[in-house]
Motif scaffolding. Structure first.
Motif, PDB file in Angstrom:
ATOM      1  N   ILE A 155       0.854  -1.197   0.000  1.00  0.00           N
ATOM      2  CA  ILE A 155       0.000   0.000   0.000  1.00  0.00           C
ATOM      3  C   ILE A 155       0.889   1.246   0.000  1.00  0.00           C
ATOM      4  O   ILE A 155       0.687   2.175  -0.785  1.00  0.00           O
ATOM      5  N   ALA A 156       1.876   1.249   0.878  1.00  0.00           N
ATOM      6  CA  ALA A 156       2.774   2.403   0.998  1.00  0.00           C
ATOM      7  C   ALA A 156       3.528   2.696  -0.301  1.00  0.00           C
ATOM      8  O   ALA A 156       3.758   3.850  -0.656  1.00  0.00           O
ATOM      9  N   GLN A 157       3.910   1.631  -0.998  1.00  0.00           N
ATOM     10  CA  GLN A 157       4.648   1.844  -2.253  1.00  0.00           C
ATOM     11  C   GLN A 157       3.735   2.357  -3.355  1.00  0.00           C
ATOM     12  O   GLN A 157       4.177   3.059  -4.267  1.00  0.00           O
ATOM     13  N   THR A 158       2.467   1.998  -3.256  1.00  0.00           N
ATOM     14  CA  THR A 158       1.499   2.445  -4.256  1.00  0.00           C
ATOM     15  C   THR A 158       0.994   3.856  -3.967  1.00  0.00           C
ATOM     16  O   THR A 158       0.607   4.593  -4.870  1.00  0.00           O
ATOM     17  N   ALA A 159       1.001   4.222  -2.706  1.00  0.00           N
ATOM     18  CA  ALA A 159       0.518   5.545  -2.306  1.00  0.00           C
ATOM     19  C   ALA A 159       1.343   6.664  -2.938  1.00  0.00           C
ATOM     20  O   ALA A 159       2.549   6.528  -3.135  1.00  0.00           O
ATOM     21  N   VAL A 160       0.659   7.756  -3.224  1.00  0.00           N
ATOM     22  CA  VAL A 160       1.318   8.923  -3.826  1.00  0.00           C
ATOM     23  C   VAL A 160       1.223  10.054  -2.801  1.00  0.00           C
ATOM     24  O   VAL A 160       0.139  10.537  -2.497  1.00  0.00           O
ATOM     25  N   PHE A 161       2.382  10.442  -2.260  1.00  0.00           N
ATOM     26  CA  PHE A 161       2.395  11.521  -1.271  1.00  0.00           C
ATOM     27  C   PHE A 161       2.775  12.843  -1.935  1.00  0.00           C
ATOM     28  O   PHE A 161       3.621  13.590  -1.434  1.00  0.00           O
ATOM     29  N   GLU A 162       2.145  13.085  -3.063  1.00  0.00           N
ATOM     30  CA  GLU A 162       2.352  14.323  -3.814  1.00  0.00           C
ATOM     31  C   GLU A 162       0.970  14.727  -4.292  1.00  0.00           C
ATOM     32  O   GLU A 162       0.075  13.885  -4.399  1.00  0.00           O
ATOM     33  N   ASP A 163       0.805  15.998  -4.613  1.00  0.00           N
ATOM     34  CA  ASP A 163      -0.499  16.458  -5.069  1.00  0.00           C
ATOM     35  C   ASP A 163      -0.870  15.901  -6.440  1.00  0.00           C
ATOM     36  O   ASP A 163      -0.164  16.125  -7.423  1.00  0.00           O
ATOM     37  N   ALA A 164      -1.962  15.171  -6.462  1.00  0.00           N
ATOM     38  CA  ALA A 164      -2.480  14.607  -7.707  1.00  0.00           C
ATOM     39  C   ALA A 164      -3.993  14.637  -7.575  1.00  0.00           C
ATOM     40  O   ALA A 164      -4.657  13.605  -7.477  1.00  0.00           O
ATOM     41  N   VAL A 165      -4.534  15.851  -7.520  1.00  0.00           N
ATOM     42  CA  VAL A 165      -5.980  16.011  -7.345  1.00  0.00           C
ATOM     43  C   VAL A 165      -6.606  16.754  -8.523  1.00  0.00           C
ATOM     44  O   VAL A 165      -5.920  17.475  -9.249  1.00  0.00           O
ATOM     45  N   ASP A 166      -7.907  16.556  -8.686  1.00  0.00           N
ATOM     46  CA  ASP A 166      -8.616  17.189  -9.796  1.00  0.00           C
ATOM     47  C   ASP A 166      -9.337  18.475  -9.404  1.00  0.00           C
ATOM     48  O   ASP A 166     -10.199  18.953 -10.134  1.00  0.00           O
ATOM     49  N   PHE A 167      -8.983  19.012  -8.231  1.00  0.00           N
ATOM     50  CA  PHE A 167      -9.658  20.239  -7.791  1.00  0.00           C
ATOM     51  C   PHE A 167      -8.622  21.198  -7.215  1.00  0.00           C
ATOM     52  O   PHE A 167      -7.476  20.805  -6.959  1.00  0.00           O
ATOM     53  N   ASP A 168      -9.027  22.430  -7.012  1.00  0.00           N
ATOM     54  CA  ASP A 168      -8.130  23.432  -6.447  1.00  0.00           C
ATOM     55  C   ASP A 168      -8.281  23.394  -4.921  1.00  0.00           C
ATOM     56  O   ASP A 168      -9.333  23.763  -4.400  1.00  0.00           O
ATOM     57  N   PRO A 169      -7.251  22.917  -4.206  1.00  0.00           N
ATOM     58  CA  PRO A 169      -7.308  22.800  -2.746  1.00  0.00           C
ATOM     59  C   PRO A 169      -7.710  24.094  -2.038  1.00  0.00           C
ATOM     60  O   PRO A 169      -8.343  24.054  -0.977  1.00  0.00           O
ATOM     61  N   THR A 220      -4.283   6.099   4.327  1.00  0.00           N
ATOM     62  CA  THR A 220      -3.469   5.661   3.194  1.00  0.00           C
ATOM     63  C   THR A 220      -4.076   4.388   2.594  1.00  0.00           C
ATOM     64  O   THR A 220      -4.256   4.287   1.377  1.00  0.00           O
ATOM     65  N   HIS A 221      -4.363   3.440   3.458  1.00  0.00           N
ATOM     66  CA  HIS A 221      -4.900   2.167   2.996  1.00  0.00           C
ATOM     67  C   HIS A 221      -6.190   2.322   2.180  1.00  0.00           C
ATOM     68  O   HIS A 221      -6.294   1.835   1.049  1.00  0.00           O
ATOM     69  N   ILE A 222      -7.163   3.010   2.748  1.00  0.00           N
ATOM     70  CA  ILE A 222      -8.439   3.162   2.047  1.00  0.00           C
ATOM     71  C   ILE A 222      -8.336   4.135   0.873  1.00  0.00           C
ATOM     72  O   ILE A 222      -8.999   3.966  -0.146  1.00  0.00           O
ATOM     73  N   GLY A 223      -7.484   5.146   1.024  1.00  0.00           N
ATOM     74  CA  GLY A 223      -7.299   6.081  -0.084  1.00  0.00           C
ATOM     75  C   GLY A 223      -6.755   5.344  -1.297  1.00  0.00           C
ATOM     76  O   GLY A 223      -7.190   5.558  -2.426  1.00  0.00           O
ATOM     77  N   VAL A 224      -5.784   4.457  -1.063  1.00  0.00           N
ATOM     78  CA  VAL A 224      -5.179   3.687  -2.156  1.00  0.00           C
ATOM     79  C   VAL A 224      -6.194   2.673  -2.718  1.00  0.00           C
ATOM     80  O   VAL A 224      -6.292   2.483  -3.929  1.00  0.00           O
ATOM     81  N   ALA A 225      -6.940   2.024  -1.834  1.00  0.00           N
ATOM     82  CA  ALA A 225      -7.924   1.032  -2.293  1.00  0.00           C
ATOM     83  C   ALA A 225      -8.977   1.676  -3.200  1.00  0.00           C
ATOM     84  O   ALA A 225      -9.469   1.049  -4.129  1.00  0.00           O
ATOM     85  N   LEU A 226      -9.304   2.939  -2.920  1.00  0.00           N
ATOM     86  CA  LEU A 226     -10.303   3.643  -3.733  1.00  0.00           C
ATOM     87  C   LEU A 226      -9.641   4.521  -4.784  1.00  0.00           C
ATOM     88  O   LEU A 226     -10.302   5.032  -5.688  1.00  0.00           O
ATOM     89  N   ASP A 227      -8.349   4.697  -4.644  1.00  0.00           N
ATOM     90  CA  ASP A 227      -7.576   5.604  -5.496  1.00  0.00           C
ATOM     91  C   ASP A 227      -8.207   6.990  -5.536  1.00  0.00           C
ATOM     92  O   ASP A 227      -8.377   7.574  -6.601  1.00  0.00           O
ATOM     93  N   LEU A 228      -8.516   7.488  -4.338  1.00  0.00           N
ATOM     94  CA  LEU A 228      -9.080   8.830  -4.219  1.00  0.00           C
ATOM     95  C   LEU A 228      -8.206   9.617  -3.245  1.00  0.00           C
ATOM     96  O   LEU A 228      -7.577   9.035  -2.357  1.00  0.00           O
ATOM     97  N   PRO A 229      -8.122  10.944  -3.417  1.00  0.00           N
ATOM     98  CA  PRO A 229      -7.327  11.764  -2.497  1.00  0.00           C
ATOM     99  C   PRO A 229      -7.828  11.530  -1.071  1.00  0.00           C
ATOM    100  O   PRO A 229      -9.043  11.536  -0.821  1.00  0.00           O
ATOM    101  N   ALA A 230      -6.913  11.287  -0.137  1.00  0.00           N
ATOM    102  CA  ALA A 230      -7.315  11.004   1.244  1.00  0.00           C
ATOM    103  C   ALA A 230      -6.395  11.664   2.257  1.00  0.00           C
ATOM    104  O   ALA A 230      -5.202  11.857   2.006  1.00  0.00           O
ATOM    105  N   ILE A 231      -6.988  12.019   3.393  1.00  0.00           N
ATOM    106  CA  ILE A 231      -6.253  12.687   4.471  1.00  0.00           C
ATOM    107  C   ILE A 231      -6.594  12.019   5.791  1.00  0.00           C
ATOM    108  O   ILE A 231      -7.739  11.638   6.036  1.00  0.00           O
ATOM    109  N   GLY A 232      -5.587  11.878   6.658  1.00  0.00           N
ATOM    110  CA  GLY A 232      -5.821  11.296   7.968  1.00  0.00           C
ATOM    111  C   GLY A 232      -5.768  12.403   9.014  1.00  0.00           C
ATOM    112  O   GLY A 232      -4.865  13.240   8.972  1.00  0.00           O
ATOM    113  N   VAL A 233      -6.730  12.404   9.930  1.00  0.00           N
ATOM    114  CA  VAL A 233      -6.745  13.387  11.012  1.00  0.00           C
ATOM    115  C   VAL A 233      -6.892  12.611  12.315  1.00  0.00           C
ATOM    116  O   VAL A 233      -7.939  12.025  12.577  1.00  0.00           O
ATOM    117  N   ALA A 234      -5.812  12.588  13.109  1.00  0.00           N
ATOM    118  CA  ALA A 234      -5.828  11.849  14.369  1.00  0.00           C
ATOM    119  C   ALA A 234      -5.824  12.787  15.566  1.00  0.00           C
ATOM    120  O   ALA A 234      -5.258  13.881  15.504  1.00  0.00           O
TER     121      ALA A 234
END
Length: 251
Positions: free
Chosen positions: A26-40, A137-151
């Motif tokens: 999962i970690a190797q597949t995850a992209v920790f760079e901006d790759a979104v279709d909207f303006d943050p 990360t796990h669910i973001g990658v599984a769905l391939d959608l931009p995801a953020i964790g807030v703990a």
DNA sequence: GCGACAG
DNA sequence: ATCTTGTCGC
């Protein structure tokens, strides 16, 4: 609606070695760079415009042997969709393996949504994780959608400076430490002060980390834009309330 | 053995 | 996460 990459689905029946192997994948597949279709910078929890991105808040509530997973989609202050699932608990809470307890039910809930969000906000860590594979990360990658964790508390890593007296909106970088597979010193997230009292009493910050398709800077900027009148970002609060509400309906 | 940890 | 009343402070 949501397309799920099945090979990444968190399987509660795997043994610990298999789970950790999947997390490395999962970690190797995850992209920790901006790759979104909207303006943050257009994310808001106030009055929306037709271009305002849709944010999904996800949270869980528990019963004796069932887990309630709720998702609330919002465009600004407008709730676009809401759904929840009730599933049998299949795996206990184990630090570092949270996605194997909550991930399945969350994916089930996503399948019930009529639309995909532009970005998802999870209650837990993303890259701030021993193997950079937290729930977000796990669910973001599984769905391939931009995801953020807030703990609400820090799982691992270390703040580069004191987070004791931050003003609302201020942040402090969280860097990888020796407990993580990540090279020491890598910025994996931020402590973000979402709210603060004028004087004496202090409120703890939340810990934001990118899950997928976002950099730490942008992930934190988005959560900063989701600040409401409470400590937790608005998407999380709405999902939290939805999960509790659904739970009360069941018991 | 020590440390130590999301929800 | 969850079990729970009152209580301190703005």
């Amino acid at each position: 609606m949501a397309e799920i990459r099945e090979r990444f689905r968190p399987d509660p029946s795997m043994n610990r070695t298999q789970m950790e192997a999947l997390q490395r994948d999962i970690a190797q597949t995850a992209v920790f760079e901006d790759a979104v279709d909207f303006d943050p910078t257009t994310v808001t929890v106030d009055t929306p415009t037709p271009e305002t991105p849709i944010v999904a808040g996800v949270d869980q509530a528990f019963l004796d042997d069932q887990i309630v997973s709720a998702i609330v989609l919002t465009r600004g202050e407008t709730v676009v969709a809401r759904t929840h699932t009730t599933t049998p608990i299949e795996f206990p809470y184990v630090p570092g393996l949270l996605s194997f307890r909550e991930g399945g039910p969350i994916l089930d809930a996503f399948e019930a949504l009529p639309t995909d969000p532009d970005v998802i906000v999870f209650d837990g860590s993303g890259r701030i994780h021993f193997r950079e594979a937290g729930l977000a990360t796990h669910i973001g990658v599984a769905l391939d959608l931009p995801a953020i964790g807030v703990a609400k508390t820090l799982l691992c890593g270390q703040p580069v400076s004191s987070t004791a007296a931050l003003a609302a909106g201020e942040r402090v970088e969280i860097v990888a430490d020796e407990t993580m597979s990540t090279p020491d010193g890598t910025t994996v997230g931020h402590a973000l002060q979402t709210r603060q009292y004028p004087n004496s009493h202090r409120i703890n910050p939340v810990y934001v980390s990118p899950g997928h398709r976002l950099s730490a800077d942008t992930a934190t900027a988005i959560i900063d834009r989701c600040r409401g009148a409470y400590k937790l970002p608005e998407p999380t609060r709405l999902a939290d309330a939805a999960a509790d509400e659904a739970k009360d309906t069941i018991e």
